[in-house]
Scaffold this motif. Structure first.
Motif, PDB file in Angstrom:
ATOM      1  N   UNK A   1      -5.452  -3.514  13.493  1.00 22.88           N
ATOM      2  CA  UNK A   1      -4.160  -3.630  14.164  1.00 22.88           C
ATOM      3  C   UNK A   1      -3.090  -3.000  13.288  1.00 22.88           C
ATOM      4  N   UNK A   2      -2.347  -2.059  13.860  1.00 19.84           N
ATOM      5  CA  UNK A   2      -1.231  -1.418  13.155  1.00 19.84           C
ATOM      6  C   UNK A   2       0.070  -2.043  13.647  1.00 19.84           C
ATOM      7  N   UNK A   3       0.839  -2.599  12.716  1.00 18.47           N
ATOM      8  CA  UNK A   3       2.085  -3.282  13.052  1.00 18.47           C
ATOM      9  C   UNK A   3       3.248  -2.566  12.365  1.00 18.47           C
ATOM     10  N   UNK A   4       4.305  -2.310  13.119  1.00 17.80           N
ATOM     11  CA  UNK A   4       5.550  -1.828  12.536  1.00 17.80           C
ATOM     12  C   UNK A   4       6.508  -2.984  12.367  1.00 17.80           C
TER      13      UNK A   4
ATOM     14  N   UNK B   1     -11.354  -2.800   3.948  1.00 16.29           N
ATOM     15  CA  UNK B   1     -11.659  -3.925   4.830  1.00 16.29           C
ATOM     16  C   UNK B   1     -10.484  -4.599   5.506  1.00 16.29           C
ATOM     17  N   UNK B   2      -9.270  -4.108   5.330  1.00 15.71           N
ATOM     18  CA  UNK B   2      -8.106  -4.735   5.977  1.00 15.71           C
ATOM     19  C   UNK B   2      -8.151  -4.511   7.483  1.00 15.71           C
ATOM     20  N   UNK B   3      -7.894  -5.567   8.251  1.00 14.52           N
ATOM     21  CA  UNK B   3      -7.875  -5.419   9.708  1.00 14.52           C
ATOM     22  C   UNK B   3      -6.480  -5.555  10.310  1.00 14.52           C
ATOM     23  N   UNK B   4      -5.477  -5.892   9.490  1.00 16.47           N
ATOM     24  CA  UNK B   4      -4.078  -5.881   9.918  1.00 16.47           C
ATOM     25  C   UNK B   4      -3.275  -5.126   8.859  1.00 16.47           C
ATOM     26  N   UNK B   5      -2.684  -4.020   9.258  1.00 16.30           N
ATOM     27  CA  UNK B   5      -1.862  -3.223   8.348  1.00 16.30           C
ATOM     28  C   UNK B   5      -0.437  -3.216   8.885  1.00 16.30           C
ATOM     29  N   UNK B   6       0.491  -3.690   8.071  1.00 16.70           N
ATOM     30  CA  UNK B   6       1.896  -3.801   8.458  1.00 16.70           C
ATOM     31  C   UNK B   6       2.694  -2.747   7.715  1.00 16.70           C
ATOM     32  N   UNK B   7       3.367  -1.902   8.461  1.00 17.09           N
ATOM     33  CA  UNK B   7       4.251  -0.897   7.864  1.00 17.09           C
ATOM     34  C   UNK B   7       5.678  -1.440   7.870  1.00 17.09           C
ATOM     35  N   UNK B   8       6.178  -1.777   6.694  1.00 13.40           N
ATOM     36  CA  UNK B   8       7.530  -2.310   6.506  1.00 13.40           C
ATOM     37  C   UNK B   8       8.466  -1.113   6.364  1.00 13.40           C
ATOM     38  N   UNK B   9       9.252  -0.833   7.437  1.00 11.69           N
ATOM     39  CA  UNK B   9      10.054   0.395   7.495  1.00 11.69           C
ATOM     40  C   UNK B   9      11.494   0.061   7.882  1.00 11.69           C
ATOM     41  N   UNK B  10      12.429   0.133   6.950  1.00 15.04           N
ATOM     42  CA  UNK B  10      13.822  -0.191   7.283  1.00 15.04           C
ATOM     43  C   UNK B  10      14.391   0.671   8.415  1.00 15.04           C
TER      44      UNK B  10
END
Length: 208
Positions: A13-16, A117-126
């Motif tokens: 899961x890719x989260x912004x 092995x990460x299944x949730x990656x959160x991109x912290x983008x101001x």
């Protein structure tokens, strides 16, 4: 808005994650990392791509002059901020230098995290919405708080003048545009504990 995740069937899961300055995004980012997400910090990457010796730093100096360097060759962020936040054209010029480099570095970090092995990656983008990235994620989380409250925090917690604080707020996209792009809105106007509880509930919804 509906907080249900759009989980891809065959990948992570890719989260912004974004929010106005001083809205509480760092609290959310830190809590997601504690819960097990891989957080890609685009602010941190923005520092890396203009570190001493990088092509990014040389390009910034060429654009804005040697006055944006400290005596030991580091980027003088205060001097640079004083230039770009008073001039929209200068800010756009800086963004054109930094943002593509940050995106490339972020892609590498995500690839490495997934391989590990990460299944949730959160991109912290101001500046996620400002840079046209709202449609690049499976889910977009926005931390929201009134501009007046954020200015109070910048003055009280970061020592800015009120004028400088309003300039920082004004340099970002309008709050309603950020809300419009959101799949999930988190309320950053209350206590840290309240915000953390919202993050925990969101994480649980991703895991259900």
């Amino acid at each position: 808005m509906d907080g249900s995740p759009r989980f891809p069937q065959d990948r992570h899961l890719r989260v912004g994650l974004t929010g106005g300055i001083a809205a509480g995004k760092s609290v959310v980012s830190r809590r997601l990392q504690e819960l097990g997400a891989c957080v890609v910090d685009h602010d941190g990457l923005a520092r890396e791509v203009v570190a001493p010796g990088t092509r990014g730093l040389r390009t910034v100096v060429a654009a804005f002059g040697p006055q944006v360097l400290t005596e030991d060759g580091q980027l003088d962020r205060a001097a640079l901020a004083a230039t770009v936040f008073a001039d929209s054209a200068a800010l756009e010029r800086l963004n054109q230098i930094v943002h593509p480099r940050v995106r490339r570095a972020a892609e590498e970090r995500e690839s490495d995290a997934v391989a590990a092995g990460s299944d949730v990656v959160v991109h912290d983008i101001p500046l996620l919405v400002e840079t046209g990235q709202a449609g690049h994620f499976d889910q977009l989380v926005v931390v929201d708080a009134p501009a007046e409250l954020r200015v109070q925090r910048l003055v009280g917690e970061r020592g800015m003048t009120e004028e400088a604080a309003w300039a920082r707020v004004a340099a970002q996209v309008a709050d309603d545009e950020r809300r419009e792009a959101a799949d999930v809105l988190l309320d950053g106007s209350r206590s840290v504990e309240d915000l953390v509880a919202e993050v925990d509930a969101l994480w649980s919804s991703w895991r259900d």
